[in-house]
Design an enzyme around this catalytic site. Structure first.
Site, PDB file in Angstrom:
ATOM      1  N   ASP A  88       0.817  -1.203   0.000  1.00  0.00           N
ATOM      2  CA  ASP A  88       0.000   0.000   0.000  1.00  0.00           C
ATOM      3  C   ASP A  88       0.860   1.266   0.000  1.00  0.00           C
ATOM      4  OD1 ASP A  88      -2.707   1.280   0.439  1.00  0.00           O
ATOM      5  OD2 ASP A  88      -1.676   2.000   2.221  1.00  0.00           O
ATOM      6  N   GLU A 140       1.004  -0.620  -5.138  1.00  0.00           N
ATOM      7  CA  GLU A 140       0.007   0.416  -5.367  1.00  0.00           C
ATOM      8  C   GLU A 140       0.794   1.723  -5.480  1.00  0.00           C
ATOM      9  OE1 GLU A 140      -3.464   3.151  -3.537  1.00  0.00           O
ATOM     10  OE2 GLU A 140      -1.838   2.330  -2.344  1.00  0.00           O
TER      11      GLU A 140
END
Length: 806
Positions: free
Chosen positions: A475, A528
């Site tokens: 993330d 990401e």
């Protein structure tokens, strides 16, 4: 201190001996030649007023029976066994760095001094063999005594409190549980199995079973363990500092699985803080915050999956991901209950993988797991670590891979967790401007500190090895890579070369990826990353034009494709011709990285609306657009990811409070067929996708894609070919206008004698108008779109059609 007679021990011949403890001790009082006393730095300080003459009496040998030679009387000890005031003060204050050097049994001139620190105890007795020796009460919970022994025995303690007596081992008679190699690797920041060295672990030490506690707190003046075993009063359980490693360690006998604990840390300013274990492998259910001693008993049944998951590189394999927020997928289900339902549901729809969020423990459910406090512990909201292993195991047995969201960018400021863990910035950067994350109110990790990198790299390996995780979706990578991320001028400092790149974060990501791929065959890491950083999925040893080696990820989320394509679909069809490039631009950079096409949770919350609700028009048109978009997405180069609820066109935004609107699929609901039709399409998309190598085998090879027509803006039509490694084609045509286009001519290769429709998102059973082409379409020798042959198709409105060679 007076040794007491034990209750009738047996001799080797089996007969009870009447010999008293006094006589037994007296016979053992001669020191061995060369036996040295405690070293000067560890020797107890002589208590004021104590001299050999008034030190505790040494028991004399009892009068021998006739014919038995009398044992020589031992010499009086040269020092008092009682602790000196300095050691007492440091132990009481929780600032002693080496309690093992003064507590427990220690050789001193003439015998062994025993020192015990048990606050609130009324009495302590040392027990070994047939000896029971009561220690003297020195006040403040300290007890001491002297026995004329030649070596420290394997003794136990009998401790008396108000109305109760307990026999127990003394934690301060045990050697350290961490060896030189562990400490060396910890110091180098290269301990790839860090979870085996730090945290709590049940083990057997010197023949005794208990729990080893170990924590990294280099700035602490002292660390003590508090838990149920000491009634949450850590005073009597100080830990020892292991050299210059910054690690504090204590083996506590008798403590085992399920015990709650925390660390009481004395900060550099003398204040105290109580912290959860950063390496805890199990936690209490939030909002409770204690760590729990865990022992895994899960027996894996996924040997076949693990043996073959590395057979084909992920970027050359089918990869269709169903993203799941575990607590809300079916609210109220535990890991084990999810294991009975989730594999069946995902397997029926044909997804190859699930991506789970959240997994690691986090205090606030509304963070969806993206503000982690327990990096090594699956969230206890749904069960134990073994329960989570059971879920992963069942998914593997159903042929479904498991990815998890992993958050190494930042952590929350909760005062019981990582923030200023030992009184100073430790896991976070020492510079407040570098530490504070401007968007989320959290703290960023100090990626330049080797122990912090070690904590995170080992954590990535931990999930893959201990929980058989098949992939880590990392993330917020962009927030790690840039020093000026969400910061204004003057709020950040350039790197040593004057640039905005966070060189420490780059090195960490490279090390993490290289380590995971080396240790865990078949595992994929997914970034990401929302910028145009060069080389996110390039190998770490290949330097790019920017001067950096690749970050080493296996895949990267294609955020640009997601934003552009959703923006296009949100326009009324009459306006789409002005935004045609938003659907074609992705092919300009499609092979710059290995991409995943994500329709994730981030796109269906906080006012962004669900996927079907983003679409223009009435309910029929919204569903048609939704289906056409999915058909286009599944055929576009790259892997696919779809968030739960979007597979059946849920109209409402996702909420972690109640999850998907499963009632839309209830046969008693009037519009149930509309939603079930979309879900049937997703099943058929996945089936056709897995059966068609052209859609995944050359995802990262430009030779696997050819535009047929990419500039038909007036028609809102997109047509392209996908090819597998052997050149076999699939033709994808998307008509994103509300008009039926009859006899629509498209150029095609002349080496395919006929085409047949293999998927049509407008089929009646999906909820469409059932506009289809004839079973077989034969090319005509008329050149079109720069190709020697062409076909005439009837294109359904707001629909995507796939055709394969007949």
């Amino acid at each position: 201190m007076t040794p007491k007679k034990s209750a009738g021990p047996k001799s080797k011949s089996g007969k009870k001996q009447a010999k008293s403890a006094q006589a037994d001790v007296a016979g053992k009082t001669r020191a061995k030649p060369g036996r040295q006393a405690d070293s000067p730095e560890n020797a107890p300080e002589k208590a004021p007023g104590k001299t050999p003459e008034n030190a505790p009496a040494i028991p004399k040998a009892r009068t021998p029976e006739a014919g038995t030679p009398e044992a020589p009387a031992p010499e009086a000890p040269a020092v008092s066994p009682a602790l000196g005031p300095a050691d007492r003060e440091r132990l009481l204050a929780g600032t002693h760095h080496d309690p093992h050097s003064v507590l427990g049994g220690h050789p001193v001139p003439g015998g062994v001094a025993f020192r015990v620190f048990r606050p609130y105890a009324h009495g302590v007795t040392v027990v070994f063999e047939d000896v029971r020796a009561e220690l003297r009460d020195d006040g403040d919970g300290f007890f001491s005594g002297f026995l004329p022994l030649t070596e420290v025995p394997a003794y136990r303690l009998v401790v008396t409190y108000d109305g109760s007596t307990h026999e127990t081992e003394d934690p301060y008679r045990f050697l350290p549980t961490l060896g030189d190699l562990d400490l060396h690797l910890l110091g180098e920041g290269r301990h790839e199995e860090l979870w085996r060295a730090l945290g709590s672990r049940v083990l057997t030490q010197q023949g005794v079973t208990g729990t080893r506690f170990a924590v990294w707190a280099p700035n602490a003046l002292g660390v003590r363990v508090a838990g149920g075993f000491d009634f949450w009063d850590a005073t009597g359980f100080p830990m020892r500092s292991l050299g210059s490693s910054g690690v504090w360690e204590l083996f506590v006998p008798g403590v085992g699985e399920g015990e709650l604990y925390k660390y009481e840390i004395t900060r550099p300013d003398g204040s105290r803080t109580t912290r959860a274990d950063p390496m805890a492998r199990r936690t209490e259910v939030p909002p409770a915050t204690s760590s729990i001693v865990d022992v895994s008993r899960h027996e894996w049944g996924d040997a076949e999956w693990m043996a073959h998951r590395a057979d084909r590189p992920v970027h050359e394999a089918p990869f269709s991901v169903y993203e799941v927020h575990l607590p809300s997928w079916r609210p109220g289900l535990t890991y084990r209950q999810l294991a009975e339902q989730l594999p069946a549901y995902v397997g029926d729809l044909g997804f190859t993988h699930v991506e789970l969020m959240p997994v690691a423990e986090h205090p606030f459910g509304g963070s969806w797991g993206y503000q982690v406090t327990g990096f090594y512990a699956p969230t206890a909201r749904l069960g134990t670590p073994d329960d989570f292993k059971y879920l992963v195991d069942r998914l593997h047995q159903a042929g479904i891979g498991v990815l998890m969201d992993w958050v190494p960018a930042h952590f929350p400021r909760d005062e019981w967790a990582l923030a200023e863990f030992d009184g100073r910035p430790l896991y976070e950067h020492a510079d407040p401007l570098r530490a504070a994350h401007p968007d989320w109110g959290t703290l960023e990790f100090d990626f330049g500190r080797r122990e912090v990198r070690n904590f995170l790299v080992a954590n990535a390996v931990y999930w893959c090895e201990e929980f058989h995780i098949d992939g880590l979706r990392v993330d917020a990578v962009a927030s790690m890579l840039y020093l000026d991320y969400s910061r204004e001028a003057g709020q950040w400092t350039p790197n040593e070369f004057g640039g905005r790149e966070n060189l420490d974060a780059v090195a960490f990501l490279q090390e993490m990826n290289a380590t995971v791929y080396r240790r865990c065959p078949g595992v994929v890491t997914v970034a990401e990353e929302s910028t145009a950083w060069d080389g996110v999925t390039r190998p770490t040893h290949h330097q790019g034009p920017s001067g950096f080696g690749g970050l080493g990820f296996g895949l990267k989320w294609n955020m640009g494709w997601m934003h552009d394509s959703l923006a296009y679909m949100a326009h009324e069809p009459v306006h789409r011709k002005y935004h045609h490039h938003e659907m074609t631009f992705s092919m300009v950079y499609a092979y710059s990285e290995n991409y995943v096409l994500p329709i994730s949770h981030d796109e269906v919350v906080h006012g962004k609306r669900s996927l079907v609700s983003k679409m223009p028009g009435d309910w029929w048109q919204q569903r048609a657009n939704h289906r056409a978009y999915l058909g286009f997405m599944w055929a576009h180069p790259g892997k696919q990811l779809l968030f739960m609820g979007q597979e059946f066109a849920q109209g409402a935004e996702w909420s972690e409070a109640h999850g998907p609107d499963w009632w839309l699929l209830d046969p008693a609901y009037g519009a149930e067929s509309d939603h079930r039709g979309v879900r049937d399409l997703v099943r058929d998309l996945n089936t056709a996708y897995r059966d068609t190598p052209a859609l995944w085998e050359r995802d990262t090879d430009p030779a696997g894609f050819e535009w047929i027509v990419g500039d038909a803006a007036e028609d809102n039509v997109f047509a392209f070919l996908r090819r597998d490694a052997e050149g076999n084609p699939l033709l994808c045509v998307a008509n994103l206008s509300p008009l039926v286009r009859h006899e629509y001519r498209l150029g095609v290769p002349d080496d395919v004698p006929a085409w047949h429709e293999t998927l049509n998102t407008d089929l009646g059973r999906y909820g469409g108008g059932d506009v289809t082409s004839q079973d077989t379409v034969k090319p005509e020798p008329q050149p079109w779109h720069g190709r020697p042959a062409s076909v005439r198709l009837t294109l359904p409105p707001l629909a995507t059609v796939w055709l394969r060679p007949a």
